[in-house]
Design a protein around this motif. Sequence first.
Motif, PDB file in Angstrom:
ATOM      1  N   LEU A 112       0.859  -1.176   0.000  1.00 48.06           N
ATOM      2  CA  LEU A 112       0.000   0.000   0.000  1.00 48.06           C
ATOM      3  C   LEU A 112       0.903   1.236   0.000  1.00 48.06           C
ATOM      4  O   LEU A 112       1.846   1.319   0.765  1.00 48.06           O
ATOM      5  CB  LEU A 112      -0.851  -0.041   1.272  1.00 48.06           C
ATOM      6  CG  LEU A 112      -1.918   1.019   1.465  1.00 48.06           C
ATOM      7  CD1 LEU A 112      -3.020   0.830   0.431  1.00 48.06           C
ATOM      8  CD2 LEU A 112      -2.507   0.909   2.855  1.00 48.06           C
ATOM      9  N   GLN A 141       2.077   4.175  11.378  1.00 53.94           N
ATOM     10  CA  GLN A 141       2.534   3.190  10.398  1.00 53.94           C
ATOM     11  C   GLN A 141       3.661   3.752   9.544  1.00 53.94           C
ATOM     12  O   GLN A 141       4.590   3.035   9.168  1.00 53.94           O
ATOM     13  CB  GLN A 141       1.362   2.740   9.531  1.00 53.94           C
ATOM     14  CG  GLN A 141       0.393   1.836  10.288  1.00 53.94           C
ATOM     15  CD  GLN A 141      -0.881   1.577   9.507  1.00 53.94           C
ATOM     16  OE1 GLN A 141      -1.292   2.376   8.682  1.00 53.94           O
ATOM     17  NE2 GLN A 141      -1.518   0.451   9.780  1.00 53.94           N
ATOM     18  N   ARG A 201     -11.446   2.161   4.443  1.00 50.31           N
ATOM     19  CA  ARG A 201     -10.287   2.755   3.762  1.00 50.31           C
ATOM     20  C   ARG A 201      -9.827   1.762   2.725  1.00 50.31           C
ATOM     21  O   ARG A 201      -9.514   0.622   3.080  1.00 50.31           O
ATOM     22  CB  ARG A 201      -9.141   2.984   4.728  1.00 50.31           C
ATOM     23  CG  ARG A 201      -9.340   4.027   5.735  1.00 50.31           C
ATOM     24  CD  ARG A 201      -8.912   5.372   5.210  1.00 50.31           C
ATOM     25  NE  ARG A 201      -9.754   6.378   5.826  1.00 50.31           N
ATOM     26  CZ  ARG A 201     -10.044   7.531   5.268  1.00 50.31           C
ATOM     27  NH1 ARG A 201      -9.592   7.820   4.078  1.00 50.31           N
ATOM     28  NH2 ARG A 201     -10.807   8.399   5.874  1.00 50.31           N
ATOM     29  N   GLY A 202      -9.756   2.198   1.489  1.00 51.65           N
ATOM     30  CA  GLY A 202      -9.420   1.238   0.453  1.00 51.65           C
ATOM     31  C   GLY A 202     -10.458   0.146   0.508  1.00 51.65           C
ATOM     32  O   GLY A 202     -11.657   0.409   0.472  1.00 51.65           O
ATOM     33  N   ASN A 230      -1.511   1.559  16.250  1.00 50.86           N
ATOM     34  CA  ASN A 230      -1.263   2.343  15.042  1.00 50.86           C
ATOM     35  C   ASN A 230      -2.083   1.808  13.888  1.00 50.86           C
ATOM     36  O   ASN A 230      -2.094   0.606  13.623  1.00 50.86           O
ATOM     37  CB  ASN A 230       0.213   2.281  14.642  1.00 50.86           C
ATOM     38  CG  ASN A 230       1.108   3.057  15.573  1.00 50.86           C
ATOM     39  OD1 ASN A 230       2.179   2.622  15.908  1.00 50.86           O
ATOM     40  ND2 ASN A 230       0.657   4.216  16.004  1.00 50.86           N
ATOM     41  N   GLY A 252      -7.447   3.441  13.100  1.00 47.34           N
ATOM     42  CA  GLY A 252      -8.506   4.314  12.593  1.00 47.34           C
ATOM     43  C   GLY A 252      -8.849   5.476  13.507  1.00 47.34           C
ATOM     44  O   GLY A 252      -9.902   6.096  13.346  1.00 47.34           O
ATOM     45  N   HIS A 272      -2.620  15.738  13.165  1.00 43.38           N
ATOM     46  CA  HIS A 272      -1.212  15.346  13.202  1.00 43.38           C
ATOM     47  C   HIS A 272      -0.333  16.496  12.722  1.00 43.38           C
ATOM     48  O   HIS A 272       0.766  16.695  13.208  1.00 43.38           O
ATOM     49  CB  HIS A 272      -0.982  14.134  12.284  1.00 43.38           C
ATOM     50  CG  HIS A 272      -1.364  12.829  12.899  1.00 43.38           C
ATOM     51  ND1 HIS A 272      -0.791  12.363  14.040  1.00 43.38           N
ATOM     52  CD2 HIS A 272      -2.253  11.880  12.513  1.00 43.38           C
ATOM     53  CE1 HIS A 272      -1.307  11.179  14.337  1.00 43.38           C
ATOM     54  NE2 HIS A 272      -2.201  10.861  13.431  1.00 43.38           N
ATOM     55  N   GLU A 285      -3.440  13.299  18.916  1.00 45.09           N
ATOM     56  CA  GLU A 285      -2.092  13.185  19.473  1.00 45.09           C
ATOM     57  C   GLU A 285      -1.439  14.539  19.733  1.00 45.09           C
ATOM     58  O   GLU A 285      -0.386  14.843  19.181  1.00 45.09           O
ATOM     59  CB  GLU A 285      -1.196  12.364  18.534  1.00 45.09           C
ATOM     60  CG  GLU A 285      -1.788  10.999  18.290  1.00 45.09           C
ATOM     61  CD  GLU A 285      -0.742   9.982  17.910  1.00 45.09           C
ATOM     62  OE1 GLU A 285       0.377  10.079  18.431  1.00 45.09           O
ATOM     63  OE2 GLU A 285      -1.064   9.091  17.125  1.00 45.09           O
TER      64      GLU A 285
HETATM   65  N1  LIG Z   1      -6.372   2.769   0.409  1.00 43.39           N
HETATM   66  C1  LIG Z   1      -6.200   2.051   1.525  1.00 43.39           C
HETATM   67  N2  LIG Z   1      -6.183   0.703   1.462  1.00 43.39           N
HETATM   68  C2  LIG Z   1      -6.022  -0.022   2.587  1.00 43.39           C
HETATM   69  N3  LIG Z   1      -5.833   0.501   3.787  1.00 43.39           N
HETATM   70  C3  LIG Z   1      -5.826   1.829   3.898  1.00 43.39           C
HETATM   71  C4  LIG Z   1      -6.011   2.668   2.777  1.00 43.39           C
HETATM   72  N4  LIG Z   1      -5.945   3.949   3.193  1.00 43.39           N
HETATM   73  C5  LIG Z   1      -5.753   3.904   4.513  1.00 43.39           C
HETATM   74  N5  LIG Z   1      -5.668   2.618   4.942  1.00 43.39           N
HETATM   75  C6  LIG Z   1      -5.448   2.175   6.328  1.00 43.39           C
HETATM   76  O1  LIG Z   1      -6.339   2.912   7.117  1.00 43.39           O
HETATM   77  C7  LIG Z   1      -5.763   3.161   8.368  1.00 43.39           C
HETATM   78  C8  LIG Z   1      -5.837   4.647   8.668  1.00 43.39           C
HETATM   79  O2  LIG Z   1      -5.665   4.747  10.003  1.00 43.39           O
HETATM   80  P1  LIG Z   1      -5.614   6.095  10.825  1.00 43.39           P
HETATM   81  O3  LIG Z   1      -4.707   7.093  10.226  1.00 43.39           O
HETATM   82  O4  LIG Z   1      -6.997   6.514  11.124  1.00 43.39           O
HETATM   83  O5  LIG Z   1      -4.928   5.426  12.081  1.00 43.39           O
HETATM   84  P2  LIG Z   1      -4.628   5.932  13.500  1.00 43.39           P
HETATM   85  O6  LIG Z   1      -5.430   5.112  14.432  1.00 43.39           O
HETATM   86  O7  LIG Z   1      -4.760   7.404  13.560  1.00 43.39           O
HETATM   87  O8  LIG Z   1      -3.133   5.491  13.635  1.00 43.39           O
HETATM   88  P3  LIG Z   1      -1.883   6.216  14.317  1.00 43.39           P
HETATM   89  O9  LIG Z   1      -1.926   5.839  15.745  1.00 43.39           O
HETATM   90  O10 LIG Z   1      -0.717   5.565  13.662  1.00 43.39           O
HETATM   91  O11 LIG Z   1      -1.995   7.658  14.058  1.00 43.39           O
HETATM   92  C9  LIG Z   1      -4.355   2.627   8.323  1.00 43.39           C
HETATM   93  O12 LIG Z   1      -4.325   1.368   8.922  1.00 43.39           O
HETATM   94  C10 LIG Z   1      -4.074   2.505   6.852  1.00 43.39           C
HETATM   95  O13 LIG Z   1      -3.169   1.468   6.585  1.00 43.39           O
END
Ligand SMILES: Nc1ncnc2c1ncn2[C@@H]1O[C@H](COP(=O)(O)OP(=O)(O)OP(=O)(O)O)[C@@H](O)[C@H]1O
Lengths: 73, 219, 219, 256, 213, 213
Positions: free
Chosen positions: E126, E135, F11-12, F36, F39, F81, F156
């Motif tokens: 991805l 990530q 997402r995706g 991490n 979402g 962020h 955060e």
């Molecule tokens: N096009 C896509 N295809 C598959 N997965 C996706 C796609 N776009 C985003 N994602 C996934 O969606 C999620 C987005 O998560 P988000 O940014 O809300 O996480 P978070 O809980 O804020 O994490 P962090 O603690 O790292 O900030 C991630 O796991 C990312 O890999």
Amino acid sequence: MHWNSFAEFLAMGNHAVYVWGSVGVMAVLMIAEPMLLVRGRKTLVARLKRQLRAEQHESVANRSTSNTHRSQA
Amino acid sequence: MLRAVIGRDLRLAMRRQADIVAAMFFFIIVVSLFPLGVGPEPDQLRRMAPGVLWVAALLATMLSLPRLFADDHRDGTLEQLTLAPQPLGVIVLGKVIAHWLVAGLPLVVLAPVLGIQFDLSSDALLVLTVSLLIGTPALSGIGAIGAALTLGVRGGGVLLSLLVLPLYIPVLIFGAGAVDATLSGLGPQAHLSLLGALALGGVFFAPWPTAAALRVALE
Amino acid sequence: MLRAVIGRDLRLAMRRQADIVAAMFFFIIVVSLFPLGVGPEPDQLRRMAPGVLWVAALLATMLSLPRLFADDHRDGTLEQLTLAPQPLGVIVLGKVIAHWLVAGLPLVVLAPVLGIQFDLSSDALLVLTVSLLIGTPALSGIGAIGAALTLGVRGGGVLLSLLVLPLYIPVLIFGAGAVDATLSGLGPQAHLSLLGALALGGVFFAPWPTAAALRVALE
Amino acid sequence: MTDRVINWYKYASPQTFYPLAGKLIPWFWALAALFGIAGLTIGFLIAPTDAQQGEGYRIIFLHVPASWLSMFIYLVMAFWAGIGLAFNIRLSGMMASALAPTGALFAFLSLWTGALWGKPMWGTWWVWDARLTSELILLFLYIGFIALQAAIDDPRRADKAGAILALVGVVNIPIIYFSVKWWNTLHQGASVSLTKAPSMAAMMLWGMLLCALACWMYSIAIALMRVRTIMLERERHTDWVRALLSGNGHDTSRHP
Amino acid sequence: MLEASNLECVRGERSLFAGVSFRLDGGEMLYVQGKNGSGKTSLLRMLCALTPAVSGEIRWRGGPIGKLGEEFRSELCYLGHQNAIKEELTPLENLLSSARLAQEALDEDAALDALALVGLRGREDLACRYLSQGQKRRAALARLVNEKRALWVLDEPYVALDPAAVELVAGLIGTHLQAGGLAVLTTHQAVSVPAAAVRELWLGDSDATQRPQ
Amino acid sequence: MLEASNLECVRGERSLFAGVSFRLDGGEMLYVQGKNGSGKTSLLRMLCALTPAVSGEIRWRGGPIGKLGEEFRSELCYLGHQNAIKEELTPLENLLSSARLAQEALDEDAALDALALVGLRGREDLACRYLSQGQKRRAALARLVNEKRALWVLDEPYVALDPAAVELVAGLIGTHLQAGGLAVLTTHQAVSVPAAAVRELWLGDSDATQRPQ
Ligand SMILES: Nc1ncnc2c1ncn2[C@@H]1O[C@H](COP(=O)(O)OP(=O)(O)OP(=O)(O)O)[C@@H](O)[C@H]1O
Ligand code: HEM
Ligand SMILES: Nc1ncnc2c1ncn2[C@@H]1O[C@H](COP(=O)(O)OP(=O)(O)OP(=O)(O)O)[C@@H](O)[C@H]1O
Ligand SMILES: [Mg+2]
Ligand SMILES: [Mg+2]
């Protein structure tokens, strides 16, 4: 029928290049487009089927969701 | 190593294929804009053609320059490249070559087609293409210096053109001059060999000042 | 509110003065490159002048477009703007106006000076300046749509020119047409009023699709 | 409200539209072939020579349909795009993406046939006249639309961004159409080339109309085919596509 | 192995620190601490020869780093505030290409394992643009998994990571130290690196209201 | 005041979470947790109406936020962020112009006080480009000092801050809650916000190896 002979038809009153150039390109493109589409569709269907099979296989294998699978053709 | 850099940059370019295609279209569109602004008399167009095509090539190359290092700078990759064991100049050379493959070569391929729009003779078309083939590497090389100097500097993109365009002028003059010379019946050899000298200098000399400028930008 | 946006963008532009100065220099250099590429006959130059100046104005505006929203996007300010109480369209309008003040107005001021280089009559110079004054706001407005559509998209900058330049063509035709008409003794009124219509449309209609595109980009 | 619309466009619509389109496609191919044969027969075998242009004028039977379709498809594309943007219906976004390449094809063909016509008639492949230029812009708009959508991976975002561009670009269509009226240019205005004798004019008109109809049917057939492919790709995780793929293979493998 | 003597750092007209000296040997970690803006990042960049020091000297295996050049750089792994990953590329591609640029051999399987270890399984293909903040950081840190260079300079590696990932990274550093490596680290999160000989370095003035208790 | 029912995020092709529901009233804080990529950021952006939810509904004072528009936005303060500060401008200019864009009255003295409070005294007139990572974050957080809006959505906020600054920000949130405000917060650092009624929300699957103990 307007033409007297096939040769005359082909000659297009000295404009053969232009007329047949138009006809030719138009024909080629308009035939190529559906053919490309059919080809693209076939590969897509094949790919999707393969993915589907892989997914089903995997979900049987380790009961994991599609979340954690690395899909690669 | 050179191959690693070129490969990486090409892969990045492929990932944003739009980049290559769109750079070509920029070239096409700029070339097509002039007749719109200037008017359609074929005679005038023919005389403008070398200048317009070369200026468009300059601008198309220049537009793609800011991203030569900026992306790497923003996300920290550039620091990593600087810290790589091999000399930075070699890495820069790789990036210059990749840049030419992505931004220069397509222009060379397109030029003859666009020349037809301007009613150029086949002789002139050939010389135009050859002059671009020789000249565009120089554009990439020289441009790299400018891109490095303006890296992270306020007003980057436009400042870059300010620095680079004056340096491009010799390339423009010899490039367009070669075609002009053909149009007016003189041979293009003299112009083309000067262009070749510029290109050699641009590609093999430019990486070193570029590397120095990059180090300064990172301090 | 409008004032707050314009004020902020202008202050940012002042902070990177290089931007304004360099946009002007880009314009100057492009305009000056042509005589180099094309050759020095005054008659030909005069007939090229409106086209060259207008194309250069188009390109100079276009060069500054990618940064219209990209900086705000990267550092998260754009989200904040979207979340501001007032409609996003109004904010965009403010940014368009600020962009014109920074990128368009200087071109208008420079044009007469550069026109002299091409041996234009004072009549033609006046019409050239007026046409730029009317036309450049349209460029900023239309350009904003393209900038918003390509925001955060792979291959941004060049894709932007691919989208925007075709939409600029009418502005170019009427703008250069107005000067041409003056040169050939016809009145420029018809062209100028069409240009005015484009400008009004560009400035007051364009912010809404732009706002929609920005929301899409942030999703 | 949102709930029902979303469910409708997400599941119901493509699911029902997909087989329907599959059934319609052969009919449109048949119509396209029928009209095409008729139009080309009239145009290339029956219609008499043009008094001024000789036989070269026969390009008209390709050029005019291609030009019309290039403009018409853009309008339809913008229409679908607008619907999709306003009502958040995914099917219409897919329709717009499905139409764009065919529209670009016809815009290109219009330019190509026009250029091949221009050489014998005007003595040049290309002039920068308003009609030709605006048609070129149309091609750029199509390419811009396709490139923009290709540059955005998230299909929903791509649909929305493309829709905004398509709607903004609509202003170009009246410019193309009326350019011959607004500026006096080299390009013929409507019906200029149809020579004096009314019977011949009628014959040419019929040939043109039939060829245009053929292209129209062709476009519908192609668009339906393409939209089906797009549907499969985008909906590949929905149950109906899975069922389609794993179950009765005949529907998917059979070429419509 | 790494020695700094009497370093001074000046930013604008402000002297951030002066007279900083330390010595770090194999298996030891330098834990640079100080409040925001005290010059930790500036110090780390000096240690990598990215910024020249106003005065003082830094030596690696006895030689001044400014002179060593390539010799020093091929033993150094730096990870800054920025992630140094390309948003267009996938984590896998990022990892592979950064290894290739660093002239390290890394095959795809090893890279995939490293990514799985840092918790990116399923995201290998991805584009990084879509990854979450944490990530992205993990994708950057995946470099450390197979990193064999002697000196690691890590500027707040734990930022944006969830506690599990923080543990993991601390573990990686611990393993590196046990293998005789050196590490220089800054972080505002109190995380203990397992089994490490830690030297602490405090930067900045002793403004009590700002210094943590 | 803020109610979410049955939210789903895709997402995706991945469904990040589904069936998320909660209700938050004045004086309460929602603490969104998860590893991490689970979402959290996506959820917060939905709550701000930056991303549309695939299904489910979010209501503010009874009305769906999609429809409320301006009414909702004028009660919302979001901090993502990204810092949303301009590197070219000074902290003071950034603070003033963000207040002006948010149509809030903030005079220069109040702004200077706010900056001093977050520890940027002496840096008010230095372009943000020169600030350290943590100082940039502080410049962004200075907005909160005089923020009177009801709903704070903070993604955060503690990242890159030193412990003293973390305390400070936690204090600001506490004050806001005591005044009857609402807050939605994510963080990977366990920090207790003083005197707050905290509701916890866990996102993500229950993959034990990844979840912190
Ligand atoms: N096009 C896509 N295809 C598959 N997965 C996706 C796609 N776009 C985003 N994602 C996934 O969606 C999620 C987005 O998560 P988000 O940014 O809300 O996480 P978070 O809980 O804020 O994490 P962090 O603690 O790292 O900030 C991630 O796991 C990312 O890999
Ligand atoms: C590349 C060049 C050309 C382009 C882009 C072009 C474009 C178009 C377009 C868009 C139309 C349809 C608009 C309408 O119906 O009014 C059209 C129609 C037409 N074109 Fe062209 N054209 C080109 C060259 C030519 C040439 C060289 C000729 C003949 C010498 C020609 C003759 C015609 C005729 C006769 C029509 C039909 C007009 C009518 O009766 O409605 N075109 N062209
Ligand atoms: N031109 C300048 N004039 C004055 N001060 C400057 C200038 N440039 C940088 N500084 C100061 O230098 C310091 C740089 O600190 P550095 O980035 O090394 O801090 P740090 O310890 O890494 O902080 P953090 O914990 O926030 O990452 C900051 O305090 C900054 O304000
Ligand atoms: Mg730091
Ligand atoms: Mg997040």
